[in-house]
Design an enzyme around this catalytic site. Structure first.
Site, PDB file in Angstrom:
ATOM      1  N   LYS A  82       0.841  -1.199   0.000  1.00  0.00           N
ATOM      2  CA  LYS A  82       0.000   0.000   0.000  1.00  0.00           C
ATOM      3  C   LYS A  82       0.871   1.242   0.000  1.00  0.00           C
ATOM      4  O   LYS A  82       1.867   1.311   0.723  1.00  0.00           O
ATOM      5  CB  LYS A  82      -0.922  -0.018   1.223  1.00  0.00           C
ATOM      6  CG  LYS A  82      -1.951   1.119   1.249  1.00  0.00           C
ATOM      7  CD  LYS A  82      -2.874   0.974   2.444  1.00  0.00           C
ATOM      8  CE  LYS A  82      -3.902   2.099   2.499  1.00  0.00           C
ATOM      9  NZ  LYS A  82      -4.819   1.966   3.659  1.00  0.00           N
ATOM     10  N   SER A 157      -9.632   2.035   2.831  1.00  0.00           N
ATOM     11  CA  SER A 157      -8.753   2.770   1.935  1.00  0.00           C
ATOM     12  C   SER A 157      -7.716   1.902   1.229  1.00  0.00           C
ATOM     13  O   SER A 157      -7.051   2.353   0.304  1.00  0.00           O
ATOM     14  CB  SER A 157      -8.021   3.851   2.738  1.00  0.00           C
ATOM     15  OG  SER A 157      -7.193   3.253   3.744  1.00  0.00           O
ATOM     16  N   SER A 181      -9.979  -0.393   7.102  1.00  0.00           N
ATOM     17  CA  SER A 181      -9.440  -0.227   5.750  1.00  0.00           C
ATOM     18  C   SER A 181      -8.686  -1.415   5.190  1.00  0.00           C
ATOM     19  O   SER A 181      -8.267  -1.388   4.040  1.00  0.00           O
ATOM     20  CB  SER A 181      -8.534   1.012   5.701  1.00  0.00           C
ATOM     21  OG  SER A 181      -9.307   2.173   5.844  1.00  0.00           O
TER      22      SER A 181
END
Length: 489
Positions: A82, A157, A181
């Site tokens: 990420k 996210s 997330s």
């Protein structure tokens, strides 16, 4: 390349690792298979911000050169990271124009750990800006799409990480979880996502959103992969004052086929009218299967402060964000506006043009909650309710080994459906937020489909008891076929 090279991208992490161990495939072949898969589907999925094919091939060759040594299960297996996790000499944007050109001079702790185990980094994944969002639509660059239906969101996210795993664009990925997330996008994309106990994984090198809530964790194709990936990123780190000096058990050793002797609770506050009927049906079916596996499930457990968790989160998280994001002033690093009439004008314009709407919204909410006239009424009261929520979980865990809930009240919604209604977007995390508030571990595992889209089951555990939630998730997973389904890309 091997005769079955066209199928290599669809392997799980442990399957790929076993092939490497038996020398039936090389890391270079695995990496080339993933890069070919990215070339095939990435223009539709948009899972990556910064692909790193040259670096991946170099790391794969190095991993192949070390074959024969005592290596971990992750050695030579391509992974995605990420884009909120610092990667030395590789761009780290946080999905924001503010850091569009930022190249960290150091690695995050988790990157140090993975590199020590011979990782192959295939790229940095797309995300909601500074991890603020539940759909992936807040990325400053472009929205990621759900591999199961390209007109729908993948969740957020950690949108790119979940979509990349679901689309076979990597074998496993790291995400971060501040209010759900990791678990929510994992559920919406039909993969496995684990949020560890707060303090289990060092946050050194994780670009901060809300420091008392953020935690790094793995997103994988199945539960065994999740245990393997989690094993390699845990450990005490003195550079992070919140890193817990606790022993890291062998998570894979906890995996087994039955749940005899376990007591599970299904808190009734998580099964309310906001749930879509198809989600309720899938979760109820999963609970019945857990009972068939030998677990005793109590549906009468209550966590009465749960309805206040969403309000608590949207005071605490924006408050911490308003402090953490004050560092982006256009002076030290990142985007800088320089055509203003004064330093203050430049700073204002830097934030005006560098941050997206959702980030600015949360900064303003947090600044308001922390202001002199409202600190006691909002922030201090939220801290008190946080303690109540934590205490209710502690009391429940005196009677239950783990708790069972849905992950999301709905399946993946359509792109653009909730962008103009922030409150509806925030409700997407209503079942995951309490876990972060209490600092607990939780895992999402596929438990069915509704409207042709994946549904996730959440297993919540005691602090630092990731072994139990992995055991529950694995036993359920192995008794079903949901994790074997793949999107029709």
């Amino acid at each position: 390349m091997s005769a079955n090279a066209s199928k290599l991208h669809s392997l799980t992490l442990h399957e790929a690792s076993e092939l490497l161990g038996r020398r039936e495939v090389s890391s270079l072949e695995l990496t080339q298979a993933i890069l070919a898969r990215i070339d095939s589907v990435e223009d539709r999925v948009k899972a990556y911000i910064t692909p790193t094919p040259e670096l991946a091939l170099e790391q794969a060759r190095l991993a192949d050169g070390r074959r024969g040594a005592a290596l971990s299960a992750l050695s030579g297996v391509p992974a995605a990271i990420k884009d909120v996790i610092c990667t030395q000499d590789v761009r780290t944007t946080c999905g924001s124009r503010m850091l569009e050109a930022f190249i960290p001079p150091y690695d995050a702790y988790v990157m140090e750990k993975l590199k020590g185990h011979g990782m192959v980094m295939i790229g940095k994944t797309n995300m909601d800006e500074f991890a603020m969002g539940s759909s992936g639509e807040n990325s400053a660059f472009y929205p990621t799409r759900n591999p199961w239906d390209l007109d729908r969101v993948p969740g957020g996210s950690s949108s790119g990480s979940a979509a990349a795993v679901a689309a076979d664009e990597c074998f496993y990925a790291l995400g971060t979880d501040t209010g759900g997330s990791i678990r929510q996008p994992a559920a919406l994309c039909g993969v496995v996502g684990l949020k560890p106990t707060y303090g289990r994984v060092s946050r050194f090198g994780l670009v901060a959103f809300a420091s008392s809530l953020d935690q790094i964790g793995p997103i994988t194709k199945d539960v065994r992969d999740c245990a393997l990936a989690l094993q390699q990123i845990c450990g005490h780190d003195p550079r992070d004052s919140t890193s817990a000096p606790v022993e890291v058990p062998d998570f894979s050793a906890a995996l087994g086929p039955d749940l005899k002797g376990l007591r599970l609770g299904a808190p009734r506050e998580y099964f309310h009218e906001a749930m879509a009927p198809g989600v309720r049906e899938a979760v109820d079916g999963a609970i019945r299967r857990l009972e068939a596996l030998g677990a005793e499930v109590d549906r009468e457990v209550s966590l009465p402060s749960t309805p206040y968790a969403l309000a608590v989160y949207y005071i605490l998280a924006p408050s911490e964000a308003s402090a953490n994001l004050a560092r982006y002033d256009g002076v030290k690093y990142g985007y800088s506006y320089t055509d203003g009439d004064s330093m203050w004008d430049n700073m204002e314009k830097t934030r005006q043009f560098g941050f997206g709407d959702e980030v600015k919204r949360r900064i303003m909410l947090g600044t308001y909650a922390l202001s002199a006239g409202y600190y006691d009424a909002y922030y201090l009261k939220a801290l008190k309710v946080r303690t109540l929520i934590r205490c209710e979980f502690e009391e429940a865990f005196t009677r239950y080994d783990a708790l069972i809930t849905p992950v999301s009240p709905t399946v993946a919604f359509r792109l653009g459906e909730k962008v103009s209604d922030p409150l509806q977007m925030y409700l997407s995390d209503v079942f995951t937020i309490p876990v972060n508030i209490a600092g607990l571990p939780a895992i999402s595992v596929p438990c069915g489909f509704s409207e042709g889209l994946p549904v996730g089951l959440q297993v919540i555990g005691k602090p630092f008891d990731e072994s139990t939630i992995l055991r529950v998730a694995y036993a359920y997973e192995q008794s079903s076929e949901w994790h074997k389904r793949r999107p029709p890309l």
